[in-house]
Design an enzyme around this catalytic site. Sequence first.
Site, PDB file in Angstrom:
ATOM      1  N   ASP A   1      -8.616  -5.261  -6.171  1.00 19.43           N
ATOM      2  CA  ASP A   1      -8.238  -4.189  -5.255  1.00 19.43           C
ATOM      3  C   ASP A   1      -9.185  -3.007  -5.456  1.00 19.43           C
ATOM      4  OD1 ASP A   1      -7.030  -2.166  -3.800  1.00 19.43           O
ATOM      5  OD2 ASP A   1      -5.015  -2.499  -4.598  1.00 19.43           O
TER       6      ASP A   1
ATOM      7  N   SER B   1       0.829  -1.194   0.000  1.00 23.09           N
ATOM      8  CA  SER B   1       0.000   0.000   0.000  1.00 23.09           C
ATOM      9  C   SER B   1       0.873   1.258   0.000  1.00 23.09           C
ATOM     10  CB  SER B   1      -0.969  -0.051   1.196  1.00 23.09           C
ATOM     11  OG  SER B   1      -1.988   0.891   1.072  1.00 23.09           O
TER      12      SER B   1
ATOM     13  N   HIS C   1      -6.942  -5.652  -1.726  1.00 21.50           N
ATOM     14  CA  HIS C   1      -5.797  -4.786  -1.452  1.00 21.50           C
ATOM     15  C   HIS C   1      -4.872  -5.357  -0.383  1.00 21.50           C
ATOM     16  CE1 HIS C   1      -3.666  -0.968  -1.500  1.00 21.50           C
ATOM     17  NE2 HIS C   1      -3.750  -0.908  -0.176  1.00 21.50           N
TER      18      HIS C   1
END
Length: 419
Positions: free
Chosen positions: A328, A234, A362
Amino acid sequence: MFQLTVTPASALADEPVHIQATGLPPLQMVTLIATMKDDKGNLYRSRAFYKANEAGELDLKRDPAVGGHYMGVHPMGLIWSLQSERPFARLIKRDVMNTPFWITLDLYDSVYIHKVGDVQPKASQVLQRWFSSPDLERVPIREGRVRGALFLPPGEGPFPGLLDLLGGVGGLVEYRASLLAARGFAVLALAYFAYDDLPNQLEEVDLEYFEEAANLLLAHPKVQKPGIGVISVSKGAEIGLAMACYLKQVAATVCINGTNAIHEFPLRYRGLVMAPIPSHPERMQVKVEGAVRIRHFKGDPGDERNQHSVLPVEKARGPILFVVGEADECFNSKEYAEQALDQLRRHGKSSGRMLAYPGAGHLLEPHYGPLCYMSWSRGLFLPMLWGGEPEGHAAAQEHSWQEILKFFRQHLVLGRSTL
């Protein structure tokens, strides 16, 4: 007599276990329920319905679940399908050294859809899921500006060194670093905001802080020279990619669902200042679940007007592995990885590779971790939608974790390590 077995009953969190039941009536429908509490006492549960064979046996390596939280043959399905009973929770192991996650498995002799506790199970077993191995050493790090925790495998080493960067969760998160150390790496879990005396909010990325951490890791007598690896996810993957581009200490980089450009906050390194690509808060969507989808919040690094913020991946000294979930809902991570790979190719470089996983969201974790589809996130007024569907996400975690271990073992000098 009903009998439930789990082998091994105590294992690392990234290791599979073998779940079997015997002594059942032939062709009996049964229910298996897994129950676990996290470090804060929040309850997680999963259940699946199975049919015993003609010998009254059940083997999760062989037999398909016919309903419940998953269907089909999934030997670890009860683990990766665990769901929190508290809305918008994310499972994070905080105490990685002293306690495991204790998971209770209960066997019922029917399709049991009632509240757990109303009926006594026919058999039960408890398994332990550890995030560290015996003799693993944890060293708190508070040197210069660097804050974190260093995990060292037993033995003299030297061991390949890794820097572990999480994302917007902030604080010091150690579960991935400790598991990697159990696999033979010396790993520094690095905090970079919302911890100790670090800034409470991330307002800029000072790459010199991360360089200081890399130098600290390399200076340790049990860490192999001359370079380290970086594993990042991330926002951390944006920083990890910047480290690969600008820091000579970085020899191999894994970027999990990150970006290929600077977003939200400026990046500073010595005399360099990279301004972030403008964001588009008006593109945020509130979904029916009550969570915010920000997949299109970030400006496009492919836009000609944003090229000043795109990271120069062609300057990276070592290989880069991009790991992306195609479901995601937080970042357009596959497109970012594709743009980075195209940039490498335009400069005659073949040092990048992408692993893309349909159905994966994600928050890709070490494998067998439950899917976190949405959860509260620091600084947001609503929960964040991370995306993914349980079976695809679980398959992605199982494959990508092994590929990540293989990648670092291939590209970091092994020397006398125990890998």
